[in-house]
Design an enzyme around this catalytic site. Structure first.
Site, short mmCIF file in Angstrom:
data_model
loop_
_atom_site.label_atom_id
_atom_site.label_comp_id
_atom_site.label_asym_id
_atom_site.label_seq_id
_atom_site.Cartn_x
_atom_site.Cartn_y
_atom_site.Cartn_z
N ASP A 76 23.59 49.36 38.48
CA ASP A 76 22.22 49.02 38.06
C ASP A 76 22.06 47.54 37.77
O ASP A 76 22.61 47.02 36.80
CB ASP A 76 21.89 49.77 36.76
CG ASP A 76 21.65 51.24 37.00
OD1 ASP A 76 20.74 51.57 37.77
OD2 ASP A 76 22.36 52.06 36.37
N HIS A 132 21.42 49.59 42.70
CA HIS A 132 20.04 49.91 42.32
C HIS A 132 19.44 48.63 41.75
O HIS A 132 19.72 48.25 40.61
CB HIS A 132 20.06 51.06 41.30
CG HIS A 132 18.70 51.42 40.77
ND1 HIS A 132 18.52 52.19 39.64
CD2 HIS A 132 17.45 51.13 41.21
CE1 HIS A 132 17.23 52.35 39.41
NE2 HIS A 132 16.56 51.70 40.34
N MET A 180 19.56 44.63 36.60
CA MET A 180 18.27 44.43 35.92
C MET A 180 18.07 42.95 35.64
O MET A 180 19.01 42.28 35.22
CB MET A 180 18.26 45.20 34.60
CG MET A 180 18.53 46.68 34.77
SD MET A 180 18.55 47.48 33.16
CE MET A 180 18.97 49.15 33.64
N MET A 216 16.81 46.61 40.13
CA MET A 216 15.57 46.64 39.34
C MET A 216 15.20 45.19 39.10
O MET A 216 15.26 44.66 37.98
CB MET A 216 15.81 47.40 38.03
CG MET A 216 15.87 48.91 38.25
SD MET A 216 16.65 49.78 36.88
CE MET A 216 18.35 49.62 37.35
N ASP A 246 17.28 59.65 39.08
CA ASP A 246 18.01 58.76 38.18
C ASP A 246 17.31 58.70 36.83
O ASP A 246 16.15 58.32 36.74
CB ASP A 246 18.07 57.36 38.84
CG ASP A 246 18.85 56.34 38.04
OD1 ASP A 246 19.49 56.70 37.05
OD2 ASP A 246 18.82 55.16 38.46
N MET A 250 12.61 57.84 40.02
CA MET A 250 13.05 57.58 38.65
C MET A 250 12.53 58.69 37.76
O MET A 250 11.33 58.98 37.74
CB MET A 250 12.51 56.22 38.16
CG MET A 250 13.19 55.01 38.78
SD MET A 250 14.99 54.96 38.64
CE MET A 250 15.23 54.94 36.85
N SER A 310 26.76 56.19 36.99
CA SER A 310 26.12 54.91 36.67
C SER A 310 26.97 54.10 35.70
O SER A 310 27.14 54.48 34.53
CB SER A 310 24.73 55.16 36.05
OG SER A 310 24.24 53.94 35.54
N HIS A 331 27.17 54.01 40.99
CA HIS A 331 25.79 53.51 40.94
C HIS A 331 25.80 52.23 40.10
O HIS A 331 26.25 52.23 38.96
CB HIS A 331 24.92 54.61 40.31
CG HIS A 331 23.47 54.30 40.21
ND1 HIS A 331 22.57 54.59 41.22
CD2 HIS A 331 22.72 53.77 39.20
CE1 HIS A 331 21.35 54.24 40.84
NE2 HIS A 331 21.41 53.73 39.62
#
Ligand code: DX5
Ligand code: ZN
Length: 214
Positions: free
Chosen positions: A35, A66, A37, A68, A175, A137, A8, A33
């Protein structure tokens, strides 16, 4: 199947992002990975398309985005155009789960469906026939470096059983708070892909840290 390790980038030192990507790629990790957000679905804001556009020139490993973010359908084409290999979105953030799955698959990408710690597995069972991956998660999404929540383990077990009983071609990803100790627990429960941020990036020897997760 061999356990897949996803590094990540959220845990990288962004002042040295290129160096950290190279370090992750050399460490034996299998995926990157990424992320994303939005400050709405989760409180934090991480990075998005412009940063991915730059770093994707350096990345040779498969990239799993990923997301979010609220209403993820709005961004599927953008991330697909940036060359990611898979997109994982949150069940809790989408108004029409099936539409988002279909959209991701229409771009020939691996479609992942994620659940927060409090969302029961039963909510996503109806979609398991049409996804490639589920992401459980194991912390509340939003921040790296949190402590693993052991109460999420039964969800991995439940999914493993359902997927095996129904002979589905779906991989299980976990994760949050994954380290040497918790990796053994999630592998035992049937996880296929382990996302790790702070544990591997903060390690003196990242290759050794990655090996210790398998
Ligand atoms: C949290 C992110 C994770 C995070 C994991 O919302 O989805 O991918 O980077 O970080 P660690 O491994 O530090 O818990
Ligand atoms: Zn993540």
């Amino acid at each position: 199947m061999k356990t897949i390790i996803a590094a990540s980038l959220l845990a990288a030192d962004f002042a040295y992002l290129a160096d950290n990507i190279k370090r992750a790629e050399k460490s034996g990790a299998d995926w990157i990975h990424y992320d994303v957000m939005d400050g709405m679905f989760v409180r934090n804001i991480s990075f998005g398309e412009p940063v991915l556009k730059s770093v994707s020139k350096l990345i040779t490993l498969p990239v799993d985005a990923h997301l979010m973010i609220m209403d993820p359908i709005r961004y599927i084409d953008n991330y697909a155009d940036l060359g990611v290999n898979g997109i994982t979105f949150h069940f809790e953030a989408a108004s029409d789960t099936q539409t988002v799955i279909d959209k991701i698959r229409s771009r020939n990408l691996r479609a992942g469906l994620s659940v927060k710690p409090a969302t029961p597995v039963s909510m996503i069972i109806p979609y398991l026939h049409s996804v490639d991956m589920v992401l459980v998660m194991t912390v509340e999404p939003g921040f790296g470096g949190q402590v693993f929540l052991p109460e999420t383990l039964h969800k991995v077990k439940e999914l493993r059983k359902y997927i095996d009983d129904n002979k589905l071609d779906v991989i299980i990803q976990v994760d949050g708070g994954i380290n040497k100790e918790t990796s053994a627990m999630v592998r035992e429960c049937g996880a296929d892909v382990l996302v790790s941020g702070s544990y591997i990036f903060n390690a003196e020897d990242m290759s050794e840290a990655v090996r210790s997760l398998r």
